[in-house]
Design a protein around this motif. Structure first.
Motif, short mmCIF file in Angstrom:
data_model
loop_
_atom_site.label_atom_id
_atom_site.label_comp_id
_atom_site.label_asym_id
_atom_site.label_seq_id
_atom_site.Cartn_x
_atom_site.Cartn_y
_atom_site.Cartn_z
N ARG A 38 -11.76 -13.48 1.33
CA ARG A 38 -13.18 -13.17 1.33
C ARG A 38 -13.70 -12.50 2.59
O ARG A 38 -14.69 -11.74 2.53
CB ARG A 38 -13.99 -14.48 1.13
CG ARG A 38 -13.72 -15.24 -0.15
CD ARG A 38 -14.41 -14.62 -1.34
NE ARG A 38 -15.80 -14.35 -1.09
CZ ARG A 38 -16.78 -15.29 -1.08
NH1 ARG A 38 -16.49 -16.55 -1.33
NH2 ARG A 38 -18.03 -14.95 -0.84
N VAL A 39 -13.11 -12.79 3.73
CA VAL A 39 -13.71 -12.37 5.00
C VAL A 39 -13.32 -10.94 5.34
O VAL A 39 -12.13 -10.60 5.38
CB VAL A 39 -13.31 -13.33 6.13
CG1 VAL A 39 -13.90 -12.86 7.47
CG2 VAL A 39 -13.80 -14.75 5.82
N CYS A 40 -14.33 -10.11 5.60
CA CYS A 40 -14.12 -8.69 5.91
C CYS A 40 -14.59 -8.32 7.31
O CYS A 40 -14.56 -7.13 7.67
CB CYS A 40 -14.85 -7.82 4.88
SG CYS A 40 -14.25 -8.02 3.19
N GLY A 41 -15.03 -9.28 8.08
CA GLY A 41 -15.46 -9.01 9.44
C GLY A 41 -15.71 -10.32 10.16
O GLY A 41 -16.19 -11.29 9.55
N VAL A 42 -15.39 -10.36 11.46
CA VAL A 42 -15.54 -11.58 12.26
C VAL A 42 -16.11 -11.21 13.62
O VAL A 42 -15.64 -10.26 14.27
CB VAL A 42 -14.19 -12.31 12.46
CG1 VAL A 42 -14.34 -13.51 13.39
CG2 VAL A 42 -13.60 -12.74 11.12
N VAL A 91 -4.68 -15.21 11.85
CA VAL A 91 -5.25 -15.07 10.51
C VAL A 91 -6.27 -13.93 10.47
O VAL A 91 -6.50 -13.32 9.43
CB VAL A 91 -5.89 -16.40 10.06
CG1 VAL A 91 -6.56 -16.28 8.70
CG2 VAL A 91 -4.83 -17.51 10.03
N PHE A 92 -6.86 -13.61 11.63
CA PHE A 92 -7.84 -12.53 11.71
C PHE A 92 -7.22 -11.16 12.01
O PHE A 92 -7.94 -10.18 12.15
CB PHE A 92 -8.87 -12.83 12.79
CG PHE A 92 -9.66 -14.09 12.60
CD1 PHE A 92 -10.14 -14.46 11.35
CD2 PHE A 92 -9.93 -14.93 13.69
CE1 PHE A 92 -10.87 -15.63 11.18
CE2 PHE A 92 -10.68 -16.09 13.52
CZ PHE A 92 -11.14 -16.45 12.27
N ALA A 93 -5.91 -11.09 12.10
CA ALA A 93 -5.25 -9.88 12.59
C ALA A 93 -5.56 -8.65 11.75
O ALA A 93 -5.65 -7.53 12.28
CB ALA A 93 -3.74 -10.10 12.68
N GLU A 94 -5.71 -8.81 10.45
CA GLU A 94 -5.97 -7.68 9.56
C GLU A 94 -7.46 -7.52 9.23
O GLU A 94 -7.82 -6.70 8.38
CB GLU A 94 -5.18 -7.85 8.25
CG GLU A 94 -3.68 -7.99 8.44
CD GLU A 94 -3.06 -6.79 9.14
OE1 GLU A 94 -3.48 -5.66 8.83
OE2 GLU A 94 -2.17 -6.99 9.98
N ILE A 95 -8.30 -8.29 9.91
CA ILE A 95 -9.74 -8.28 9.66
C ILE A 95 -10.45 -7.66 10.86
O ILE A 95 -10.16 -8.05 12.00
CB ILE A 95 -10.25 -9.71 9.42
CG1 ILE A 95 -9.55 -10.34 8.21
CG2 ILE A 95 -11.77 -9.73 9.22
CD1 ILE A 95 -9.83 -11.82 8.06
N PRO A 96 -11.36 -6.70 10.66
CA PRO A 96 -12.12 -6.18 11.81
C PRO A 96 -12.81 -7.32 12.56
O PRO A 96 -13.59 -8.08 11.97
CB PRO A 96 -13.14 -5.24 11.14
CG PRO A 96 -12.49 -4.82 9.87
CD PRO A 96 -11.73 -6.02 9.39
N THR A 97 -12.49 -7.44 13.85
CA THR A 97 -12.99 -8.56 14.65
C THR A 97 -13.52 -8.05 15.98
O THR A 97 -12.88 -7.21 16.62
CB THR A 97 -11.86 -9.58 14.90
OG1 THR A 97 -11.37 -10.07 13.64
CG2 THR A 97 -12.36 -10.75 15.73
N VAL A 98 -14.68 -8.56 16.37
CA VAL A 98 -15.23 -8.25 17.68
C VAL A 98 -15.33 -9.53 18.49
O VAL A 98 -15.66 -10.59 17.97
CB VAL A 98 -16.61 -7.56 17.57
CG1 VAL A 98 -16.49 -6.22 16.85
CG2 VAL A 98 -17.63 -8.44 16.86
N VAL A 99 -15.03 -9.42 19.77
CA VAL A 99 -15.13 -10.53 20.71
C VAL A 99 -16.19 -10.14 21.73
O VAL A 99 -16.09 -9.08 22.37
CB VAL A 99 -13.78 -10.80 21.41
CG1 VAL A 99 -13.91 -11.97 22.38
CG2 VAL A 99 -12.69 -11.07 20.38
N LEU A 100 -17.23 -10.96 21.87
CA LEU A 100 -18.37 -10.63 22.72
C LEU A 100 -18.52 -11.68 23.81
O LEU A 100 -18.45 -12.89 23.52
CB LEU A 100 -19.65 -10.55 21.90
CG LEU A 100 -19.61 -9.67 20.63
CD1 LEU A 100 -20.95 -9.69 19.93
CD2 LEU A 100 -19.19 -8.25 20.97
#
Length: 298
Positions: A123-127, A229-238
């Motif tokens: 389900r998750v497409c962005g983190v 688990v987030f490796a293939e999901i667009p992820t931003v670290v702020l």
């Protein structure tokens, strides 16, 4: 709109749903320790400005804000992850998701990845991992050397075990009294009055038992491996350059463990990025929503 949900053990979670939902993506925002869903309010306002945008779900973790008080035995990141999975099932059972987690909320997303990897993959497409850590939360806490840190921990233990602490329903009925401490501990030097007001109101309203009850699970948090688990999901670290609670090195550690993520450091910002830098945080979530929308249309 309040859409409270009741999870498996009977605890009721307070939920706020904003936005028209004319974009086929639901954004779910998880707040930090001792805070509540109000801390994500400025970002939710940006995401839904002009009567357009995604459906935005904010909620209070168990023991926080307007959610039910709970026994300290259930004050764990594992339980928060299970709560989030149930909330998603009840409030957003279909369609792509963008998840944002601030501080303990970010740790909750990592625990969700660890405990519910199929849900995340499906389900998750962005983190967005905002002012958070994947581990090492006791290392150099507040910049203290080992001896003064031990003294602080002893004082905390005495306070948490006192009758005064146990019988209080909130940390303070006068949020203004917390302003100096909140400015030093949680906010950068340029934070405006609204950021200070929201921060102090959230912390003042926190149950003392919630503050002390969640401390052990935060100290035990070590989830570098779950980031995969987030490796293939667009992820931003702020991160905020002046964050005392989760300093920049914590975000760099996440970025090192998850090299597919992008890292943004906000100059002169503290720990409370959702209220200190709502435009910057919101803009990065908007990019994730657009990417998720395109993916959903394929």
């Amino acid at each position: 709109m309040d859409n409270g949900v009741r999870v498996a053990d009977g605890v009721r979670l307070h939920v706020e749903v904003d936005g028209p939902g004319d974009v086929p993506v639901t954004v779910v925002l998880a707040h930090g320790w001792t805070l509540d869903s109000r801390s994500w309010g400025p970002v939710a306002t940006r995401l839904t400005a002009g009567g357009a945008g995604p459906r935005v779900v904010r909620y209070d973790h168990r023991g926080h804000g307007r959610s039910d008080a709970v026994d300290p035995a259930s004050m764990t990141l594992e339980q928060l992850a299970d709560d989030l999975a149930e909330l998603i099932d009840q409030i957003a059972p279909d369609g792509p998701l963008v998840l944002g987690g601030h501080s303990m909320g970010g740790m909750t997303l990592m625990a969700l990845a660890e405990r519910h990897p199929d849900l995340v993959a499906r389900r998750v497409c962005g983190v967005a991992l905002v002012a958070t850590a994947s581990g090492g939360t006791t290392e150099g806490f507040l910049g203290l050397a080992p001896a003064p840190l031990a003294a602080v921990q002893r004082a905390e233990a005495r306070l948490y075990g006192s009758r005064w602490w146990a019988r209080r329903q909130m940390l303070s009925r006068r949020p203004g009294l917390l302003h100096p401490g909140m400015r030093w501990l949680l906010l950068g030097p340029g934070a405006d009055r609204e950021a200070l007001r929201i921060t102090a109101q959230c912390v003042a309203g926190c149950r003392p038992a919630t503050l002390s009850g969640f401390r052990p699970t935060l100290e035990a948090h070590e989830r570098d491996a779950a980031l995969a688990v987030f490796a293939e999901i667009p992820t931003v670290v702020l991160a905020g350059s002046r964050d005392r609670l989760t300093p920049v090195r914590a975000s760099r550690r996440i970025a090192a463990a998850l090299p597919t993520a992008s890292l943004t450091i906000f100059p002169e910002a503290g720990h409370m990025l959702p209220v200190e830098r709502p435009a910057g945080v919101g803009a990065r979530l908007e990019v994730l929503v657009r990417t998720a929308t395109v993916s959903a249309a394929r």
